[in-house]
Every structure is written in C-alpha cells, then in structure tokens.
Design an enzyme around this catalytic site. Structure first.
Site, short mmCIF file in Angstrom:
data_model
loop_
_atom_site.label_atom_id
_atom_site.label_comp_id
_atom_site.label_asym_id
_atom_site.label_seq_id
_atom_site.Cartn_x
_atom_site.Cartn_y
_atom_site.Cartn_z
CE LYS A 180 7.69 -7.30 4.30
NZ LYS A 180 6.65 -8.09 3.78
CE LYS A 226 3.80 -1.54 4.20
NZ LYS A 226 3.56 -2.60 3.22
CE LYS A 243 -1.45 -8.90 4.31
NZ LYS A 243 -0.49 -9.32 3.30
N1 AQP Z 1 -0.39 0.69 4.08
C1 AQP Z 1 -0.69 0.46 2.81
N2 AQP Z 1 -1.26 1.45 2.06
C2 AQP Z 1 -1.58 1.23 0.75
N3 AQP Z 1 -1.38 0.03 0.12
C3 AQP Z 1 -0.82 -0.97 0.84
N4 AQP Z 1 -0.50 -2.24 0.54
C4 AQP Z 1 0.03 -2.85 1.63
N5 AQP Z 1 0.07 -1.99 2.65
C5 AQP Z 1 -0.46 -0.81 2.21
C6 AQP Z 1 -0.71 -2.84 -0.78
O1 AQP Z 1 -1.49 -4.02 -0.61
C7 AQP Z 1 -1.12 -4.96 -1.63
C8 AQP Z 1 -0.91 -6.30 -1.02
O2 AQP Z 1 0.16 -6.28 -0.11
P1 AQP Z 1 0.79 -7.65 0.36
O3 AQP Z 1 -0.06 -8.34 1.31
O4 AQP Z 1 1.14 -8.45 -0.82
O5 AQP Z 1 2.15 -7.29 0.98
P2 AQP Z 1 2.61 -6.16 1.89
O6 AQP Z 1 2.80 -4.92 1.12
O7 AQP Z 1 3.84 -6.75 2.46
O8 AQP Z 1 1.45 -5.96 2.97
P3 AQP Z 1 1.69 -5.58 4.45
O9 AQP Z 1 0.39 -5.43 5.11
O10 AQP Z 1 2.59 -4.43 4.59
O11 AQP Z 1 2.35 -6.88 5.03
P4 AQP Z 1 3.68 -6.99 5.85
O12 AQP Z 1 3.38 -6.46 7.18
O13 AQP Z 1 3.93 -8.47 5.84
O14 AQP Z 1 4.72 -6.21 5.12
C9 AQP Z 1 0.10 -4.39 -2.33
O15 AQP Z 1 -0.33 -3.80 -3.56
C10 AQP Z 1 0.59 -3.32 -1.41
O16 AQP Z 1 1.23 -2.28 -2.10
#
Ligand code: AQP
Length: 343
Positions: A121, A205, A208
């Site tokens: 990040k 991955k 968001k």
């Molecule tokens: N691509 C993914 N496949 C499976 N599980 C996923 N999770 C996130 N992306 C995937 C799971 O969703 C839960 C919530 O995630 P979060 O919003 O708390 O944070 P994150 O992992 O940072 O989500 P993003 O979409 O990847 O956001 P950004 O882009 O900000 O980094 C968690 O259980 C996560 O494992």
C-alpha cells in the site's frame, strides 16, 4: 502453536471486519461476506465495520458515516442476520483502541516491518504514510482479541496479519504469565473465493483501490454492467481447458473458472468438464448469468436497507452495546494482568 490453540478453553467465537472505504466487490463478497453468513448459525459471530482502520488513509468526514451504512447494508443484504450476529461499527466500541495501545507495547517493530500489505500500500512513499497504516495489523489483533475470537473468516490477503495476531496473543500470554488468556485464533481462509483476482490481470488481487473499475465487479453494479465487465475480462488466445492441469500458467482463466465455481457452488473440475475445448464466448455469457443471479438480489436488498438510514443506525448502535458488553470485561482483565493501579 497447535497445542496452545487447543489449550484455550473459552467459548468459540467468530470475529471479522470490512473497511468502509468504497464499494464492496466480488472478492469481498466471496472471501468474506459469504463465509460470514455460513458461520452465524454455528457460533457467536461478531462482524465489525472497521471505520478506525478506514481512517489510516484519508476519508472525507462528510462521507464516512454513509460509507459505514453502505457496508452494514451489504452485510444484511448478503444474509447476515442482526438477530444472530453482532453487526456494529468499530469506533463505537472503545475497547478496540484501548487494547490496540496495549498491543503496541507487546508487538515488535521487526514483526511489523515484515508486513507485506503495508509495503504494497505504501509503495515508495512509506515515509509519508500515516503511523496508523503501519500499525494497522496491531489494531486488527486488538479487534480480534477484544472478543477472544477463536475463528476469523477472511480472504487470503489477510493471512500474514492473522499470523501476527497469533504472535501477539502468544507473547502477551507468555510475558504476563497468563497461559491461554488469549486464544490463538484460527484463520478461516480455505475454500472457494479466498483469493479473487482482477478481471484485467489474473496476477493482481481484485481490489477496491484498483483505478480500473473494469477490474472488479462491485456489489452495486447492475446486470448490464456485470455482463459487460465479464465480456471484457482478459482471457488469452487459447480455448477453455478441460481439466485443472490446463489452468497452469493461465491466471486469468483460472480466476474466471474459480469465480464461476464459487458463485454456482460447483467445483473447478466440474466447470472445466462442461466448457473444455470451447471458446470463451459461451462460458463468459453463462458466467455473467450466474453472477447476476447471485448478486442482483443482494444489490436490490442493499438499496432497500439504504433507503432507511435511521434503521441502520439503530441496528448498529444496539449491536455496539452488545459488543461492548463482551469486550469491556476482557479489556478490564487485561488491565489487571498488566498491573495498572486501580484496575
Ligand atoms: N480479492 C479478494 N479475494 C478474496 N477476498 C478478498 N478480500 C478483499 N479482497 C479480496 C477480503 O475482504 C475482506 C474485507 O476487506 P477490506 O475491505 O477490509 O480490506 P481489503 O482487503 O483492503 O479490501 P480491498 O478491496 O483489497 O481494498 P483495498 O483496495 O483498499 O486494499 C477481508 O476479509 C479480505 O481478506
């Protein structure tokens, strides 16, 4: 470690959270929300909207509460039942922040330096990132252990953070001579949907924060948008393989097959047996139908929940009281164990 997990004699409890940082996508749904629903009949479940985590990067104060309700609506629309599971926002329960400070004094800098999510990040800008973003996994440990949670359903990207949670729990128990006070939580990662990849790049991955909206299917996308994104999803010059070995070195195809299997609750092998040897057109069209059938009811229900923000506020506030009733005595015990005057 394994012995220690079994040695904990407290009740089994599930904890997990999602950040209110934008539209939820298919990865969040399959990696987290779908698992949340499956667990709520078997164990006490605590599902948090982690707004303290969200502010580790800038959030517009005018939007944060709306974003929080958006995640609450997604939980409920996916099937999380507030009569069974505790659904609240993190900032409403003080135990998270207090325990995070105690754990800051238990976790080692070397442990945090190894966290790959911070490196991903922060990129080359780590000096300019908030201390909170660096410290994120310690707050995550506090989230889980404020409830003495024994099981944590998450996507695969959270594996390293959960190992850190176990390390913090073990070091606390050891340093303060409090054997098995905190459980060593068990990550619930395995299963379909643990790692959904970008529709534009099968090695990245689904996320968001990906600048391309075509890289992900959002829970708020309508049927046309879902079909268009799947039609445009990257494939390759070959045809559909007929077996698992045929997915080797083809991450985009493996991802689409995995998504199909997870949504339709079938196996990858089953999907490949059906489409092996065909072009991608028919497969993608069927995948779009499967995705719309699974996601459209959730999108529709989300809209209904969001039309009554006061009701969502009430659900969250009531659950925050239940969460406080569980977490406060645990954190009070931590104060005693540490030896604070008056505790
Ligand atoms: N691509 C993914 N496949 C499976 N599980 C996923 N999770 C996130 N992306 C995937 C799971 O969703 C839960 C919530 O995630 P979060 O919003 O708390 O944070 P994150 O992992 O940072 O989500 P993003 O979409 O990847 O956001 P950004 O882009 O900000 O980094 C968690 O259980 C996560 O494992």
């Amino acid at each position: 470690m394994a012995d220690d997990t079994q040695a904990y004699k407290g009740p089994k409890r599930v904890f997990s959270g999602v950040q209110p940082t934008g539209d939820l996508h298919l990865g969040n749904y399959l990696g987290a929300l779908k698992k949340f629903v499956a667990l709520q009949d078997d164990m006490e479940c605590v599902y948090c909207i982690v707004d303290l985590h969200a502010i580790t990067v800038w959030q517009d104060p005018k939007e944060l509460a709306d974003q929080t309700r958006q995640i609450a609506a997604a939980y409920l629309a996916s099937g999380v039942d507030p009569a069974k599971a505790i659904v609240y926002n993190q900032s409403a329960v003080r135990a998270h922040s207090e325990l995070a400070w105690y754990f800051n004094c238990v976790a080692r800098i070397g442990w945090l330096n190894r966290m790959t999510q911070f490196k991903d990040k922060a990129g080359k800008n780590s000096e300019k990132m908030s201390v909170g973003l660096y410290d994120y996994p310690v707050l995550q440990a506090a989230d889980i252990l404020a409830f003495k949670a024994t099981h944590v359903p998450v996507g695969e990207d959270q594996k390293q953070h959960l190992e850190l949670t176990r390390d913090i729990a073990a070091k606390f128990n050891h340093d303060f001579n409090a054997p098995n006070f905190f459980p060593l939580c068990e990550p619930l990662i395995k299963g379909p949907g643990a790692r959904i990849m970008s529709l534009r790049d099968g090695t990245a991955k689904m996320s968001k924060s990906d600048p391309s909206d075509n890289s992900r299917i959002n829970l708020t996308d309508d049927a046309d948008k879902i079909a268009k994104k799947i039609r445009k999803a990257k494939t390759d010059a070959g045809e559909m393989p007929a077996d698992i070995e045929g997915l080797e070195g083809r991450p985009e195809i493996a991802n689409l097959v995995g998504i199909y299997a997870a949504l339709a609750e079938r196996t990858d092998a089953d999907i490949l047996a059906q489409y092996g040897g065909q072009g991608f057109g028919g497969f993608k069209s069927d995948l779009a139908d499967v995705a719309v059938a699974a996601l459209q009811p959730i999108t529709d229900l989300m809209v209904r929940y969001l039309s009554d923000p006061e009701e969502l506020n009430r659900i969250l506030a009531k659950a925050a009281d239940r969460a406080t009733e569980i977490a406060d005595p645990i954190v009070a015990d931590v104060r005693k164990i540490i030896g604070f005057c008056g505790s």
